[in-house]
Design a protein around this motif. Structure first.
Motif, PDB file in Angstrom:
ATOM      1  N   ARG A   1       0.822  -1.235   0.000  1.00  0.00           N
ATOM      2  CA  ARG A   1       0.000   0.000   0.000  1.00  0.00           C
ATOM      3  C   ARG A   1       0.837   1.258   0.000  1.00  0.00           C
ATOM      4  NH1 ARG A   1      -4.279  -1.634   4.690  1.00  0.00           N
ATOM      5  NH2 ARG A   1      -5.182  -3.415   3.628  1.00  0.00           N
ATOM      6  N   ALA A   2       2.132   1.109  -0.102  1.00  0.00           N
ATOM      7  CA  ALA A   2       3.005   2.294   0.014  1.00  0.00           C
ATOM      8  C   ALA A   2       2.660   3.299  -1.081  1.00  0.00           C
ATOM      9  CB  ALA A   2       4.460   1.870  -0.093  1.00  0.00           C
ATOM     10  N   THR A   3       2.643   4.553  -0.717  1.00  0.00           N
ATOM     11  CA  THR A   3       2.392   5.610  -1.693  1.00  0.00           C
ATOM     12  C   THR A   3       3.729   6.303  -1.950  1.00  0.00           C
ATOM     13  OG1 THR A   3       2.068   7.227   0.029  1.00  0.00           O
ATOM     14  CG2 THR A   3       0.104   6.000  -0.700  1.00  0.00           C
TER      15      THR A   3
ATOM     16  N   LEU B   1       9.353   9.138  -0.617  1.00  0.00           N
ATOM     17  CA  LEU B   1       9.981  10.445  -0.489  1.00  0.00           C
ATOM     18  C   LEU B   1      10.575  10.552   0.911  1.00  0.00           C
ATOM     19  CD1 LEU B   1       9.749  12.702  -2.633  1.00  0.00           C
ATOM     20  CD2 LEU B   1       7.952  13.715  -1.212  1.00  0.00           C
ATOM     21  N   ASP B   2      11.391  11.576   1.136  1.00  0.00           N
ATOM     22  CA  ASP B   2      11.865  11.714   2.515  1.00  0.00           C
ATOM     23  C   ASP B   2      10.846  12.499   3.339  1.00  0.00           C
ATOM     24  OD1 ASP B   2      12.275  14.081   1.336  1.00  0.00           O
ATOM     25  OD2 ASP B   2      14.439  14.158   1.655  1.00  0.00           O
TER      26      ASP B   2
ATOM     27  N   GLY C   1      10.628  12.620  11.889  1.00  0.00           N
ATOM     28  CA  GLY C   1      10.139  11.266  11.617  1.00  0.00           C
ATOM     29  C   GLY C   1       8.751  11.276  11.005  1.00  0.00           C
ATOM     30  N   LEU C   2       8.203  10.082  10.819  1.00  0.00           N
ATOM     31  CA  LEU C   2       6.893   9.924  10.193  1.00  0.00           C
ATOM     32  C   LEU C   2       5.800  10.400  11.158  1.00  0.00           C
ATOM     33  CD1 LEU C   2       5.645   8.563   7.595  1.00  0.00           C
ATOM     34  CD2 LEU C   2       5.265   6.557   9.035  1.00  0.00           C
ATOM     35  N   GLY C   3       4.961  11.340  10.675  1.00  0.00           N
ATOM     36  CA  GLY C   3       3.924  11.926  11.536  1.00  0.00           C
ATOM     37  C   GLY C   3       3.064  10.868  12.208  1.00  0.00           C
TER      38      GLY C   3
ATOM     39  N   HIS D   1      16.428  11.431   8.728  1.00  0.00           N
ATOM     40  CA  HIS D   1      15.397  10.745   9.514  1.00  0.00           C
ATOM     41  C   HIS D   1      15.593   9.243   9.392  1.00  0.00           C
ATOM     42  CE1 HIS D   1      13.403   9.659   5.784  1.00  0.00           C
ATOM     43  NE2 HIS D   1      13.591  10.905   5.393  1.00  0.00           N
ATOM     44  N   ALA D   2      14.955   8.497  10.308  1.00  0.00           N
ATOM     45  CA  ALA D   2      15.034   7.032  10.265  1.00  0.00           C
ATOM     46  C   ALA D   2      14.242   6.540   9.039  1.00  0.00           C
ATOM     47  CB  ALA D   2      14.444   6.461  11.552  1.00  0.00           C
ATOM     48  N   PRO D   3      14.537   5.325   8.522  1.00  0.00           N
ATOM     49  CA  PRO D   3      13.849   4.819   7.321  1.00  0.00           C
ATOM     50  C   PRO D   3      12.327   4.859   7.474  1.00  0.00           C
ATOM     51  CG  PRO D   3      15.671   3.383   7.922  1.00  0.00           C
ATOM     52  CD  PRO D   3      15.548   4.395   9.015  1.00  0.00           C
TER      53      PRO D   3
END
Ligand SMILES: Cc1ncc(COP(=O)(O)O)c(C=O)c1O
Length: 500
Positions: A160-162, A167-168, A173-175, A366-368
């Motif tokens: 499901r990755a968009t 993108l970075d 980090g990821l919200g 940021h982390a992966p």
């Protein structure tokens, strides 16, 4: 130096103030091996001789030899002594470059000019390559991690990755993960924060480094629990800090004495003191926050393994008691999920978010993101909570078994301390047993215990071992206890003179 000849006498540099005898000896021998003063295949002086020459306890020398064997610098041959390995770990690091067929300089590299940090930074030994055995500390039960479930969550997330995941992101980090971590910390750890205060990092180790970079200049003083986590001390020292060791009692780290009031930072492990295992009392937590407020120091709270609480009411994190913005709170998924994940968090007071974000943006961005997204799903779907609850029961049972075995087999030899949380505990040695000698003899029987003195900057009043109980199953804990009992009985029977 021929292989058979022993070393006549070995000149080692003087001990630096602050280093324990064991740290100093390990570093000095490692350096002598790396710069060729102790050539490959050379036999080291007998431990007794080295101990006499440098006025050390023989147990300290034995401990240093054992450490360097584990790191791959030395090998021991029963009956003939201890030798420098023919192949050093550093050669193995070089090997891929040579095999790749690229230029291999025969005359060696030119002299390197290192930065002050490059000179000071030291390798933090890992234990990953060694087979798991009783009483490995600092490790969860990885064989019980739900790998298939993790794989399902991962593959669904990847499908499901968009493009947003490709993108970075911003440096914090990821919200999505900031959001679930903040909810989790608020409910489970009593942390008071908004998602925007949560910085996703690659573990507590990065969090400590980030904090050191932003708040510590060379020469600054950093207070640390004594005994305390070496990994933190190594970062602060690499950044040029002067460590101010602070005593730990039954209530946790004491409030630093007045001569340490110039400290920029104090690093603490209130939930489960590393390595002694005590939980910091509420009154001590409040006193520490008050100390930080009045001196202007910051507190860095390392909450590395407190999800596993077995007794007593959970105390709110130091951060949750802080009304003055003096606490930074760091935690990790290394112990609660698995260490290879390399994800953790640093919660910072609102006014410091921009500073930390700026530092993180230039250091590692940021982390992966995909891993962050998988972890956010894993937590939100309830798998994380279920895993923690299941493991808490299993670890509580393993701790019970260790305590039961200790009562049955180790009475008078090793007194296991009561702990409320975490993956490891401590055992105080009875009589005149020496922790380094015990650790070495135990290793020969395939049992791992860490002498707590290795984490101490000043001599400890009593000899003490750190014992992990989470990583291995009940039969292995029982085997470990049986073997350890034999070791302690044998060493006790030998008496102090023959042991040292
Ligand atoms: C007390 C303590 N803090 C921090 C860490 C580092 O944790 P992480 O894997 O999150 O970097 C460790 C690792 O064992 C630890 O024992």
């Amino acid at each position: 130096m021929s292989r058979r000849s022993g070393f006549p006498s070995l000149a080692l540099p003087p001990r630096e103030p602050g280093a324990t005898a064991s740290q100093w000896l390990c570093a000095a021998l490692r350096a002598a091996i790396l710069d060729g003063r102790l050539p490959r295949d050379a036999r080291l002086p007998a431990t007794r001789e080295l101990a006499r020459q440098y006025g050390l306890a023989r147990g300290t020398v034995l401990g240093a030899f054992e450490q360097l064997q584990l790191e791959g610098y030395l090998r021991a041959r029963v009956g003939s002594g201890t030798f420098v390995n023919a192949v050093l770990p550093d050669d193995l690091l070089e090997a891929p470059r040579q095999r790749s067929g690229r230029v291999v300089r025969r005359d060696g590299p030119p002299p390197r000019r290192l930065s002050a940090l490059g000179e000071r930074v030291r390798h933090l030994p890992g234990l990953e390559s060694r087979p798991l055995r009783a009483f490995r500390a600092n490790r969860p039960a990885l064989d019980l991690f739900p790998v298939t479930l993790w794989a399902q969550v991962t593959s669904r997330r990847i499908r499901r990755a968009t493009t947003a995941h490709l993108l970075d992101s911003g440096p914090l980090g990821l919200g999505d993960l900031q959001q679930v971590v903040s909810t989790y910390l608020t409910t489970a750890r009593g942390v008071i924060c908004e998602p925007g205060q949560v910085v996703i990092v690659s573990g507590v180790q990065e969090a400590i480094d980030l904090v050191a970079r932003v708040f510590v200049d060379p020469g600054d003083r950093v207070c640390m629990e004594d005994p305390g986590y070496i990994g933190a001390a190594q970062i602060f020292e690499a950044h040029g800090a002067r460590i101010g060791p602070v005593r730990v009692d039954a209530e946790g780290m004491v409030v630093p004495e007045a001569r340490l009031n110039d400290a920029r930072l104090a690093y603490v492990t209130p939930a489960h003191q590393f390595p002694l295992g005590v939980s910091m009392s509420l009154s001590r937590r409040l006193a520490l926050i008050d100390w930080a407020r009045t001196t202007g120091a910051l507190l860095l709270e390392d909450d590395y393994d407190s999800e596993y609480r077995f007794a007593g009411r959970p105390l709110p994190a130091l951060q949750g008691l802080d009304r003055h913005g003096v606490v930074l709170f760091a935690g990790s998924f290394s112990k609660v999920l698995f260490p290879a994940l390399r994800l953790g968090y640093l919660v910072v007071p609102p006014d410091l978010v921009d500073r930390i974000a700026a530092a993180k943006s230039v250091i590692g961005q940021h982390a992966p993101l995909l891993e962050q997204a998988v972890l956010a799903d894993f937590i939100r779907e309830g798998h994380f909570g279920r895993h923690v609850r299941r493991m808490r029961e299993i670890y509580a049972e393993r701790l019970d078994v260790l305590q039961e075995e200790a009562t049955a087999r180790l009475a008078g030899l090793l007194e296991i301390g009561g702990i409320d949380a975490g993956l490891q505990t401590t055992g105080w040695l009875g009589g005149d047993l020496e922790e380094e000698a015990v650790a070495l003899a135990a290793a020969r029987r395939d049992v791992e215990v860490v002498p707590v003195g290795r984490y101490a900057r000043r001599p400890m009043a009593r000899q003490c071992l750190q014992l992990g109980f989470a990583a291995v199953d009940v039969p292995e804990i029982r085997r470990g206890a049986r073997e350890l009992a034999r070791v302690l009985e044998e060493l006790s029977a030998e008496g102090p003179r023959r042991r040292s």
